[in-house]
Design an enzyme around this catalytic site. Structure first.
Site, PDB file in Angstrom:
ATOM      1  N   GLY A  57      36.684  -0.445  15.634  1.00 33.16           N
ATOM      2  CA  GLY A  57      36.492   0.131  16.960  1.00 33.16           C
ATOM      3  C   GLY A  57      37.197   1.460  17.091  1.00 33.16           C
ATOM      4  CG  HIS A  58      36.442   4.845  15.754  1.00 38.10           C
ATOM      5  ND1 HIS A  58      37.604   4.598  15.076  1.00 38.10           N
ATOM      6  CD2 HIS A  58      35.490   5.038  14.812  1.00 38.10           C
ATOM      7  CE1 HIS A  58      37.356   4.636  13.771  1.00 38.10           C
ATOM      8  NE2 HIS A  58      36.085   4.882  13.593  1.00 38.10           N
ATOM      9  CE  LYS A 106      39.965   4.531  11.195  1.00 31.84           C
ATOM     10  NZ  LYS A 106      40.989   3.539  11.601  1.00 31.84           N
ATOM     11  CG  ASP A 115      43.266  -1.168  15.789  1.00 28.18           C
ATOM     12  OD1 ASP A 115      42.055  -1.041  16.044  1.00 28.18           O
ATOM     13  OD2 ASP A 115      43.780  -2.229  15.387  1.00 28.18           O
TER      14      ASP A 115
END
Length: 428
Positions: A40-41, A16, A13
């Site tokens: 998750g992005h 990225k 987190d």
């Protein structure tokens, strides 16, 4: 032209997606090499916010070929759900390539993940329940299903039968659940075959040919260094190699072709799930970081645990990954603090320890040793050059750079796509 690895330096987190987006217009391929839809992005493009879980962030960059490589485990239902959601918003997803050797998450993997985690009780690891771990376990046990198997019904059926022969005994006799039918799994997977066929290729060959042709390839890691199955806070880790070395095994591109390793690190620290976290805050400052940084999981929605910056972890990441550049994110979240503590070492059983302890027990009991830095009150979200930052913010960045083992080449100063200060070119 370079092959670049981009990984998280903490527990995930770190932002990225933003770093990938920063490089997106200058690369030809963006490759996801590990993990599944447990990562998750969040990428902000103008007024649009995109939450990606399985797809590489590079799918949002026009002209870039996004790749899901062999080290990834793929939930096909999630894959098509994300592709359809992006298509509905006008994003071109037609260039996506998926490795024929990537392993497939099935319904029985998700079921086993959830019931096993509940069975652990107080010893829960904090998985997302999406079947990631059981799929990697099957891969190592050589009973996994790969993308290429979906195109051969006989092989697919044999593999599902072999996997369920053992797993149904476990589900029924240990967890008191119903047995899963072979046809249920086979029919579901066969139903995806024709939609998958155009995108499933030998991605290792494709990427090596791209590098031979002088194109730039960016390898984007899921999760982060401290969640790596070998180098993280085991057993509170993910089930894959999220460090730079995983880029080679997870893609089929040799280590000697990698030119740069970029690690993304927050200006403070967060983690989701169980496990040691020396700088964790349980007071109003922890809530300050959580609310100001909107620290809730992109995939799970779970509140993230928050704490001050941990320099020994950054140094550890620099060493394990061979980091050439750090990208420091969310510096703006610290605006308004009079003093900003930074963990410079630990105390373990009354002894100062300057590096991350190899013993899980020692790390669990490590107490942070802090050094305080002056804060700043000025809004920094409009800064685009290092000199635009207040002197105290500059000093903070330079201090972190000196402690962390590699140069800080870019600094995130806000959630917007262009809210970033670039100090050094990430590709040179």
């Amino acid at each position: 032209m370079p092959a670049i690895v981009l990984i998280g330096a903490q527990w995930g987190d770190e932002g990225k997606g933003k770093a990938t987006d920063l490089l997106g217009s200058r690369v030809d391929y963006v490759v996801k090499f590990n993990g599944g839809n447990n990562a998750g992005h969040t990428v902000v493009v103008g007024d649009e916010k995109y939450a990606l879980h399985l797809l590489p962030s590079g799918i949002l960059s026009p002209g870039v070929t996004p790749v899901i490589a062999n080290g990834v485990v793929v939930d096909i239902e999630v894959l098509f759900h994300e592709l359809e959601a992006l298509s509905a918003r006008g994003v071109d997803v037609s260039k996506l390539l998926v490795s024929a050797n990537a392993h497939v998450i099935t319904g029985y993997h998700r079921t086993l993940d959830r019931v096993t985690e509940r069975f652990l009780g107080k010893r829960q690891i904090g998985t997302t329940g999406r079947g990631i771990g059981p799929t990697y376990a099957d891969k190592i046990n050589r009973v996994g299903i790969r993308m290429q198997d979906i195109f051969d019904e006989n092989i697919l059926r044999q593999k599902v039968e072999g996997a369920l022969e053992q797993k149904n005994h476990l589900l029924v006799k240990v967890y008191n659940r119903r047995a899963i039918e072979v046809n249920e799994i086979v029919d579901e997977l066969l139903g995806y075959a024709e939609r998958l066929r155009p995108m499933v290729v030998d991605t290792g060959l494709e990427l090596n040919r791209a590098l031979d042709a002088g194109q730039t390839v960016l390898f984007e890691g899921g999760q982060a260094t401290m969640l790596d199955v070998d180098h993280g806070t085991y057993p509170f880790v993910t089930s894959s190699n999220a460090t730079a070395g995983g880029a080679s095994t997870g893609s089929g591109v040799a280590p000697n072709r990698i030119d740069r390793v970029i690690a993304v690190v927050k200006a403070y620290t967060t983690r989701v799930g169980a496990g040691p976290f020396p700088t964790e805050l349980h007071d109003e400052w922890g809530e300050f970081l959580r609310s100001r940084g909107f620290e809730f999981g992109t995939t799970t929605g779970r509140p993230r645990r928050t704490g001050w910056y941990d320099a020994p972890i950054a140094r550890y990441s620099a060493r394990v990954n061979g980091v050439t550049d750090f990208v420091l994110t969310k510096l703006d979240v610290l605006t308004g603090l009079e003093k900003i503590p930074v963990c410079v070492a630990y105390e373990v059983d009354g002894v100062r320890v300057d590096e991350v302890p190899v013993s899980q027990s020692d790390f669990h009991h490590a107490k942070p040793i802090y050094e305080e830095f002056e804060g700043w009150a000025e809004d920094i979200t409009g800064a685009r050059a290092f000199d635009d930052l207040p002197p105290a913010a500059q000093d903070y960045v330079l201090a972190l750079e000196q402690m962390s083992g590699s140069r800080i080449s870019a600094i995130g100063v806000g959630p917007d796509r262009d809210a970033i200060v670039v100090r050094h070119d990430l590709l040179t």
